[in-house]
Each structure stands twice: as structure tokens, then as C-alpha cells.
Design an enzyme around this catalytic site. Structure first.
Site: not given
Ligand SMILES: *Cc1c(COP(=O)(O)O)cnc(C)c1O
Length: 438
Positions: A65, A194, A269
């Protein structure tokens, strides 16, 4: 016959040419009126080596995304990363590049039914959940699913918090969900979290990894074979930022709670880490009122990141023209008063026709940009350093067709926007300029 469209090609730069030279050449060509990006593919490759060096135990699954450009995804697929997808379309986009379902995590804890069925049909089995209903859905629609329990553990300071939307409480809810999964016969393989995007609280990773450890133990007691820890996103990616602090915390916590001998697969991620600094945006001042400058991209285009991603951007005049800096403001091209890029910033006196450059514009910009009021989303000119190209060119899905190797004459401009329109007798299209002023 090329099977890659010209806008998806990467221009190979000789050793004397930097991405900034390309930006300057396009801006100063005299025919460029729209805002545009220069994407340095080499920067993404360097980020990947930095990741491998600093967190060798953690496999990156790029969060699509953040920037779903075909070129970015192809580059990362060539480098061998996995992918974090949140929807059917993101999964399809990644699989179109030849990426196997085992290299994808469907990391959306609240999935639509048709998307779950699609994942099942494509053998995308690893998926996250943080609530009861999701377990019932998955039991019915995706019996082969390998579920990853997403817990909540928020950074005290982050650019974008996510915990209010996703992640269950690790102490009360998480054990309850593990027990329900066991009762339903849904397979749980691990834990994810996250901490928040743009995390400025490195120790949060230790708190989260420790909470995951407790749930691994409980999962084991319930009969699950707990084999996957997903430490999510949150890593900074701008120029001058560093993942040193986070990687130190992560590596130490992994050694303490998930030593190598346990054989647990560790993934992350990362989104902005990989792409933020790879994109530089050039914008043109097309109008002015005293020290109010109107540029050709705004909050409905690339600068949506100011509204949605809480980004703080910095304008750098392409030419250093001198002059006493004045308190100025920078505005986007639309007729909405909200469309302001910078409020009270010190800039030297600038004129119509001057360019303002914005670095670190690769994360959470282009995928969200709209053409509101009729202003186009900036085109992207991708470049790669010759040495990086040699390393990357044989790596699928990137093929020879992705690269334009001839680097001669790149400052000149030909009036041919696409290869389809070029005839054998006409010169080849300009390596860098795809669009010309009307
Ligand atoms: C948006 C998102 C990410 C990416 O996060 P960053 O801060 O850009 O590294 C990773 N995992 C999930 C589930 C997300 O929604």
C-alpha cells in the site's frame, strides 16, 4: 518487440550522471510544464542491502500500500523480498509479477469474503486476524489458512498510529482468540503487530516481541505449531534517517525471546523504509502573488501525504538564485483553499518558471493522488546507476526490456511520446521526457 511500456522502463545512467542531473535536465529542457518524479531504483537496492546487513534474521515483506508502482514491486520481487498485501487487487498485482503465494502475507485483519476466497484460490495462505468473526469467516472460506494473530502494541510517538483500528489486546483478548481458534480447528501459526508507521519509539519493538513470546507459549500449549513472528512496519525511510536504533532493539529482543535455535521464521512488513527516499519530486512555480507561490502539484496530488500521512515536506529551490529569504507560502494548483503545501516558510525570492524540488516523496504519495480539478498526477522517470543495473538486470521479473541502456543525447528532446508512434526512420524516443508541453 518490447513488452514493457515506456513509462515502466528504467534508464541506465553512466557513472558521470546522477539522478539529480536527470531531474535538472528535464526541468530545464524548456518543454516540461507538469510536475514529475525521478525515481532512483538504486536507492531501493541500497535500502535492501542495508536491511539485510542490519537485520539479517528478519525477512522483509514489503507493504504494497505504501507505493504500488509496478516498477517498485518488480524491483523488490527481483531482490527476493516477500509482500504484505491487504486486498485481492494487491495480491493479484504481486502475483502477476510471478511471485509465489508463499511469499505473500495477507496482512489485513478485516478481510472481505471474496478476497478471502480469492486468497484461497491462489494459495495465499498466511493471513492475519485480530477478532472472532474473522476466525469464523476463515474457517468457512479458507480451510488451509495459516493464521497470524495481530496484537496491539503502540509506539508512544509515531507519524501515523494504527492501534486504534487493528490489533487485539495481548493480555486478555489474544488468549481468548487463540483458544477459540483451537476450538474451531483453525490453524494459528504465529503472532504479528504493527507499532505505528513512522515509529519514533525504538524500545516498543522489545515490548511487542516480548508480548508475542508469551502468546507463542500459550499457542504451543493449545497444540499449535507456532512458527512465524511478524514484526510489522514502522521503520523510517527518509534521507538522513536510520534504522540503527530499531535494528539494535529488534536484534537483541529476538536473541532473547526467539533465539535462532527455535527455528521461528521472522518477517517484517516495511513500507516507507524501502521507497521514501527513492522518489524526488520536481514542481514548477506557474503563478505567484507576492510571496505566495502556486506550484503544479498539491494536496490532491502527491502532497496528499501532508493530510493523510502527516508528512512534513521541505521545498528546495532547484536554482540557488541568492536574495534575502522571505517568509513565503506554497500552494497547490487546485481552486480549493485547503490546497496549501507550505505555510510560512523561508524562501529566497522566486519567479514564475522556477522549480521547487521535494525529496523523500516515495511513501504514501502516488497511490493516493487524484486528478481533482483536472491536474494530472506527476509522471515518474526511473533511473538506475550502471553498476546497480549490472547486478539487477538478470533478476526476474526484471528483464532486458525494462532497461534503456543508451545514455547518449539524453539532454535533447524529441517530440515522440511513445515507442508505438516512432517509425524506424525517426529518432528513438527521448530517454527521459515522455510528455511535452501542449
Ligand atoms: C501500512 C502497513 C505497513 C507498512 O508500514 P510502514 O510504517 O510504512 O513500514 C505494514 N504492515 C501493515 C499491516 C500495514 O498496514
Amino acid at each position: 518487440m518490447r513488452n514493457v511500456s515506456v513509462t515502466d522502463m528504467i534508464h541506465v545512467l553512466d557513472t558521470d550522471t546522477a539522478p539529480m542531473d536527470v531531474l535538472r535536465a528535464i526541468a530545464q529542457s524548456g518543454v516540461q510544464e507538469n510536475a514529475f518524479y525521478v525515481l532512483d531504483i538504486g536507492d531501493i537496492v541500497h535500502k535492501h542491502s542495508e536491511w539485510k546487513m542490519k537485520m539479517p534474521r528478519v525477512e522483509p515483506f514489503y507493504a504494497v500500500k505504501c507505493n504500488d508502482s509496478q516498477l517498485v514491486l518488480a524491483t523488490l520481487a527481483a531482490l527476493g523480498t516477500g509482500f504484505d498485501c491487504a486486498s485481492k487487487t494487491e495480491i493479484a498485482k504481486v502475483m502477476d509479477l510471478g511471485v509465489d503465494g508463499s511469499r505473500i502475507i495477507f496482512a489485513n485483519p478485516a478481510k472481505m469474503a471474496s478476497h478471502i476466497r480469492y486468497a484461497a484460490s491462489q494459495d495465499v495462505n498466511t493471513m492475519t486476524f485480530d477478532n472472532e468473526c474473522e476466525l469464523y469467516k476463515v474457517k468457512q472460506m479458507h480451510p488451509n489458512a495459516r493464521m497470524v494473530l495481530r496484537i496491539r502494541c503502540d509506539a508512544t510517538v509515531a507519524q501515523c498510529q494504527l492501534g486504534m483500528k487493528f490489533g487485539c489486546d495481548p493480555l486478555v483478548e489474544a488468549p481468548r482468540l487463540l483458544k477459540l481458534a483451537a476450538a474451531l480447528g483453525v490453524t494459528v501459526v504465529g503472532v504479528s503487530f504493527h507499532v505505528g508507521s513512522g515509529c519514533q519509539d525504538p524500545p516498543v519493538f522489545r515490548r511487542a516481541i516480548s508480548a508475542a513470546r508469551d502468546l507463542f507459549d500459550l499457542g504451543g500449549q493449545l497444540g499449535f505449531s507456532m512458527s512465524l513472528l511478524d514484526i510489522g512496519g514502522g521503520y523510517p525511510g527518509n534521507r538522513g534517517s536510520s534504522i540503527d536504533q530499531i535494528s539494535e532493539v529488534v536484534n537483541a529482543a529476538l536473541d532473547d525471546y526467539f533465539p535462532i535455535s527455535l527455528g521461528v521464521q521472522i518477517i517484517a512488513e516495511p513500507g516507507r523504509f524501502y521507497v521514501a527516499s527513492a522518489y524526488t519530486l520536481a514542481t514548477l512555480i506557474h503563478s505567484k502573488r507576492d510571496t505566495m507561490y502556486y506550484i503544479n502539484d498539491g494536496v490532491y496530488g502527491s502532497f496528499n501525504c501532508i493530510l493523510y500521512d502527516h508528512a512534513v515536506v521541505k521545498a528546495i529551490p532547484l536554482e540557488n538564485k541568492g536574495g534575502k529569504p522571505l517568509l513565503s507560502s506554497v500552494w497547490g494548483p487546485t481552486c480549493d483553499g485547503l490546497d496549501q503545501v507550505l505555510d510560512s516558510v523561508l524562501l529566497p525570492p522566486l519567479d514564475i518558471g522556477d522549480w521547487l524540488v521535494f525529496e523523500d516523496m516515495g511513501a504514501y504519495t502516488l497511490p493516493v493522488a487524484s486528478t481533482f480539478n483536472g491536474f494530472p498526477v506527476p509522471k515518474v522517470h526511473a533511473v538506475i546507476d550502471e553498476s546497480v543495473w549490472r547486478f539487477l538486470k538478470g533478476c526476474l521479473p526484471l528483464t532486458e526490456d525494462h532497461f534503456i541502456a543508451q545514455n547518449n543525447n539524453w539532454t535533447s528532446v524529441w517530440d515522440i511520446p511513445s515507442p508505438e508512434q516512432s517509425t524506424p526512420s525517426s529518432p528513438s524516443p527521448s530517454p527521459y521526457i515522455y510528455e511535452l508541453m501542449a
